[in-house]
Design a protein around this motif. Structure first.
Motif, PDB file in Angstrom:
ATOM      1  N   PHE A 145       0.726  -0.948  -0.186  1.00 31.39           N
ATOM      2  CA  PHE A 145      -0.053  -0.061   0.125  1.00 31.39           C
ATOM      3  C   PHE A 145       0.851   1.295   0.068  1.00 31.39           C
ATOM      4  N   ARG A 146       2.030   1.315   0.723  1.00 28.23           N
ATOM      5  CA  ARG A 146       2.718   2.575   1.170  1.00 28.23           C
ATOM      6  C   ARG A 146       3.554   2.757  -0.118  1.00 28.23           C
ATOM      7  N   GLN A 147       4.039   3.821  -0.550  1.00 30.88           N
ATOM      8  CA  GLN A 147       4.899   4.142  -1.481  1.00 30.88           C
ATOM      9  C   GLN A 147       6.164   4.831  -1.104  1.00 30.88           C
ATOM     10  N   ASN A 148       6.314   5.138   0.323  1.00 32.28           N
ATOM     11  CA  ASN A 148       7.566   5.710   1.113  1.00 32.28           C
ATOM     12  C   ASN A 148       8.183   4.642   1.297  1.00 32.28           C
ATOM     13  N   PRO A 158       3.270   9.829   0.798  1.00 29.90           N
ATOM     14  CA  PRO A 158       2.639  10.507  -0.407  1.00 29.90           C
ATOM     15  C   PRO A 158       1.342   9.921  -0.488  1.00 29.90           C
ATOM     16  N   ALA A 159       0.237  10.587  -1.142  1.00 22.29           N
ATOM     17  CA  ALA A 159      -1.110   9.955  -1.364  1.00 22.29           C
ATOM     18  C   ALA A 159      -1.119   8.867  -2.342  1.00 22.29           C
ATOM     19  N   GLU A 160      -1.802   7.932  -1.941  1.00 23.05           N
ATOM     20  CA  GLU A 160      -1.810   6.675  -2.718  1.00 23.05           C
ATOM     21  C   GLU A 160      -3.111   6.745  -3.633  1.00 23.05           C
ATOM     22  N   SER A 161      -2.977   6.038  -4.611  1.00 23.37           N
ATOM     23  CA  SER A 161      -4.229   6.030  -5.560  1.00 23.37           C
ATOM     24  C   SER A 161      -5.056   4.973  -5.139  1.00 23.37           C
ATOM     25  N   ASP A 197       9.878   8.141  -2.877  1.00 21.56           N
ATOM     26  CA  ASP A 197       8.754   7.598  -3.217  1.00 21.56           C
ATOM     27  C   ASP A 197       9.163   6.482  -4.408  1.00 21.56           C
TER      28      ASP A 197
END
Lengths: 347, 100, 169, 152
Positions: free
Chosen positions: B24-27, C85-88, B91
């Motif tokens: 789920f996370r992008q960091n 950061p915002a996720e889709s 990211d």
């Protein structure tokens, strides 16, 4: 604690209170915890006074004299009242929950470490079979609390102090942990009770005086690394007043500040007591056959005195000097000691 | 008495939570946290088996997992810091330089 | 319900709750604190499982080492990175579905398999026995682990040097 | 080889200098403190201490020499002369200005002004720092006419 839990039902019966059997260990736990907490607070108060008085005399001054008679013995109580009554300020841009959490984490680390603190054969909360390792482990909570305090304050001095503190404490954990190894190799146990029990029989059986002095050197290294992980002079640059105001606790006031304060002084007792138990024979006296909590407290008090003495003698180190001493002096020396002691044990 | 299955369920759920964070996370640092949780889930299983079967090999294996996790975290943080210095972001969706 | 059971539920609640809190936290510094809570819960579970040495190791390595490393990593990657950061939405759905499937499969496996019932709980001083095992049966893995740590030490130092010298080795 | 030798000698010197420093501080620990318990026990000032002035009014001849000698003009004198009789109506020293230089006392022909041992005349107001040394006198109309007030 187990002894207390064994004695407690009888005492309760005499007092006429009926407590269900399942609650007795819980009650014993609470009693032990409150004793440890009270001892921490009290010892911090006594040490603050002792440090000020000694600091005065080391510099040909008198130290506190006014509050409470000739020796100013009420000074730390007055200080405590002042800290309690002070306004508790949280900076507007601070991360509030983390800012509140940090002092508790710092105190919790030291508080948990006192569980395995060996005052005498009977006077210890619990004789864990991983004793000394447990203490080293929970003390790392303090590092996290410090870095959290520095970050949550949202203040550049606090952050710089916290970064310095974390770098210093993490790098001195290595020589500190390794300095314990020669003792563990010799005693063949991590339990503090059996480590102390292995040093019975007079001063010459203490581990510091064991030839060929690998453990004597590691005692010195343990003590220095302990000083560094307590952030005390000459390793007090995380809170260097001249550059960082007060380091990671710049923004703290009132009771929260006193938590950091208490953790530092309780930490002094902890490191001194551990050094006394590991290398100086714990509760064993100078002559064979002597033993008791008094001996342990005497040795601890002496080591605390040495800490205060060092603080008012040596100037503060630079950060690169601190890291140099940690990685390039203490670590190689302590590795040599571990190797030497292991070879001795191999025979 | 807590049964082996209960410990294994906690391990499975913790693994799922770790997986969810990783997916789920992008960091990059968040992803690292998820990986640590998954390693811990595996460790819970090892120790639970060790306790249930009465041997210590599971605990020894768990020690090696902890050592590997420490090493992995150190390298990962170093890579993330370098990534930030080169790309200005951590990211993982933006770090596509090596895509074919 | 016995005290052990209560402790088990509290600790596993801490572990899983901490993990979920990481998932939903926006600020990364708080996520690290939740990670700390979760790892503490795992250490508590180890104590319930008679693995005190491993519990202390968990606290020492994870809390004293890895979380602090993460805090340093956060601080070194700039202020913009303190927030996730915002996720889709598509990604969230995909992640949720696949994780849910994994969870169901894993729990089914745990439930359906016949585990050996011989629960002879460990007792006594396990620390000494672990030490003996590490230096006899598992000595090769032990040495490999130390080589791994050495490689990591040198490798990370090289990385940092690369970053400082502007990418030139 | 020299690098190794420097390393070990540095380590040894580090320990040795720390020990030397500690021996010095230990000596100080047992030496007598030099603290003065000031508000409780007043320190004795030395004989030639330059404190607040001492003014002997009966000796003063009102010659203004001290006021002239003062480099910061802090002395203000009022005199009434009637024949041989001299009445000092005013002798004020402004201790905001005074720098205790002792230059006023040297030229005095009658030796009526000296530097004294006193040093505790701090005040919370500006007026309070101007000390009036002459005894207050009521003047007749005629005397007011001949009164001569001088600063320099």
């Amino acid at each position: 604690m187990s002894e207390l839990a064994a004695v407690l039902p009888g005492v309760l019966e005499k007092a006429g209170w009926s407590v269900p059997g399942g609650l007795v260990p819980v009650l014993a736990m609470f009693i032990c915890a409150s004793i440890v907490a009270a001892a921490m607070g009290l010892s911090a108060a006594v040490l603050v006074w002792a440090e000020r008085k000694l600091a005065g005399h080391f510099q040909c001054r008198l130290g506190p004299v006014y509050v409470g008679g000739k020796f100013g013995w009420l000074q730390s109580i007055a200080d405590g009242i002042k800290l309690l009554l002070k306004e508790d300020i949280i900076p507007a841009d601070a991360d509030r929950p983390l800012f509140r959490l940090a002092p508790y984490l710092v105190v919790l680390g030291v508080f948990l470490a006192f569980i395995a603190f060996p005052v005498s054969e009977k006077l210890m909360v619990a004789d864990l079979n991983i004793g000394i390792f447990f203490i080293l482990a929970v003390l790392t909570l303090e590092v996290f609390g410090v870095i959290l305090a520095g970050w949550a304050s949202n203040n550049k001095w606090a952050l710089l102090g916290a970064m310095r503190a974390a770098a210093q404490m993490v790098s001195y954990e290595i020589p500190m942990g390794l300095a314990i190894l020669p003792v563990v190799v010799e005693a063949q146990s991590l339990s503090l009770k059996s480590i102390v029990a292995a040093q019975s029989g007079g001063m010459l059986r203490w581990y510091v005086f064991q030839p060929p002095f690998f453990m004597g050197v590691s005692f010195l290294i343990f003590f220095l690394a302990g000083l560094a992980s307590l952030k005390r002079a000459p390793f007090d640059l995380p809170e260097a007043e001249s550059e960082l105001t007060a380091g990671f606790h710049t923004e703290y006031s009132g009771m929260r500040f006193s938590f950091f304060f208490m953790a530092e002084y309780a930490g002094m007792i902890l490191v001194s007591g551990l050094a006394a138990a590991l290398y100086l024979g714990g509760w064993h006296g100078i002559l064979p056959g002597q033993s008791g909590a008094m001996w342990f407290l005497l040795k601890t008090a002496f080591l605390v005195f040495v800490m205060i003495w060092l603080r008012w003698t040596l100037p503060r180190l630079r950060i690169d000097q601190v890291v140099y001493v940690g990685w390039k002096v203490l670590t190689p020396f302590v590795l040599a000691c571990v190797l030497g002691q292991a070879l001795m044990a191999y025979k | 008495m807590i049964t082996l299955q209960e410990y294994l369920s906690v391990g499975a759920l913790l693994f799922t939570v770790g997986l969810l964070i990783v997916l789920f996370r992008q960091n990059a640092i968040s992803i690292l946290m998820g990986i640590e949780l998954m390693l811990n889930a595996a460790n819970i299983n090892f120790v639970a088996f060790s306790n249930a079967l009465g041997g210590l090999t599971g605990q020894v294996l768990a020690i090696f997992v902890v050592v590997a996790a420490a090493a992995e975290a150190a390298v990962a943080i170093a890579i993330i810091v370098l990534l930030y210095q080169n790309l200005g972001t951590v990211d993982v969706e933006k770090a596509r330089n090596l895509n074919g | 319900m016995s005290a052990e059971k209560v402790a088990f539920f509290i600790l596993s609640g801490l572990t899983l709750g901490g993990g979920l809190a990481i998932l939903f936290s926006v600020r990364l510094m708080r996520a690290v604190v939740y990670l700390l809570v979760s790892l503490f819960g795992v250490a508590g579970l180890y104590i319930l499982l008679n693995a005190e040495f491993l519990a202390a190791l968990q606290v020492l390595i994870y809390i004293g080492g890895i979380t602090i490393l993460m805090v340093f990593g956060l601080m070194l990657t700039g202020p913009g990175q303190f927030v996730n950061p915002a996720e889709s939405r598509l990604k969230a759905v995909a992640a949720g579905v696949s994780s849910l499937t994994t969870a169901i499969v894993l729990l089914l496996i745990v439930k359906k398999t016949k585990w050996p019932a011989g629960t002879q709980a460990l007792a006594g001083d396990t620390t000494a026995e672990i030490g003996r095992l590490l230096l006899t049966d598992h000595v090769f893995a032990f040495e490999i682990a130390s080589v791994l740590l050495l490689v990591v030490l040198v490798g990370v130092a090289l990385f940092v040097r690369l970053a400082r010298d502007g990418g030139k080795p | 080889m020299t690098a190794v030798r420097t390393y070990f000698s540095d380590v040894f010197m580090g320990l040795w200098t720390a020990l030397v420093g500690m021996s010095i501080t230990l000596r100080y620990l047992f030496s007598k403190p030099v603290t003065e318990m000031y508000p409780d026990v007043k320190p004795r000032t030395p004989t030639r201490y330059r404190g607040i002035h001492v003014f002997e009014e009966e000796k003063c001849i009102g010659c203004y020499v001290c006021a002239k000698a003062c480099p910061v003009d802090c002395i203000e004198i009022g005199v009434v002369r009637k024949g041989k009789e001299i009445k000092i109506t005013k002798f004020d020293i402004d201790y905001q200005k005074c720098m205790f230089c002792d230059l006023c006392c040297e030229p005095c022909p009658a030796h009526c002004i000296h530097m004294g041992p006193e040093f505790e005349k701090a005040s919370f107001t500006r007026k309070g720092t101007i000390l009036q040394f002459a005894t207050p006198k009521t003047l007749t109309e005629e005397e007011k006419k001949v009164e001569k007030v001088a600063r320099k």
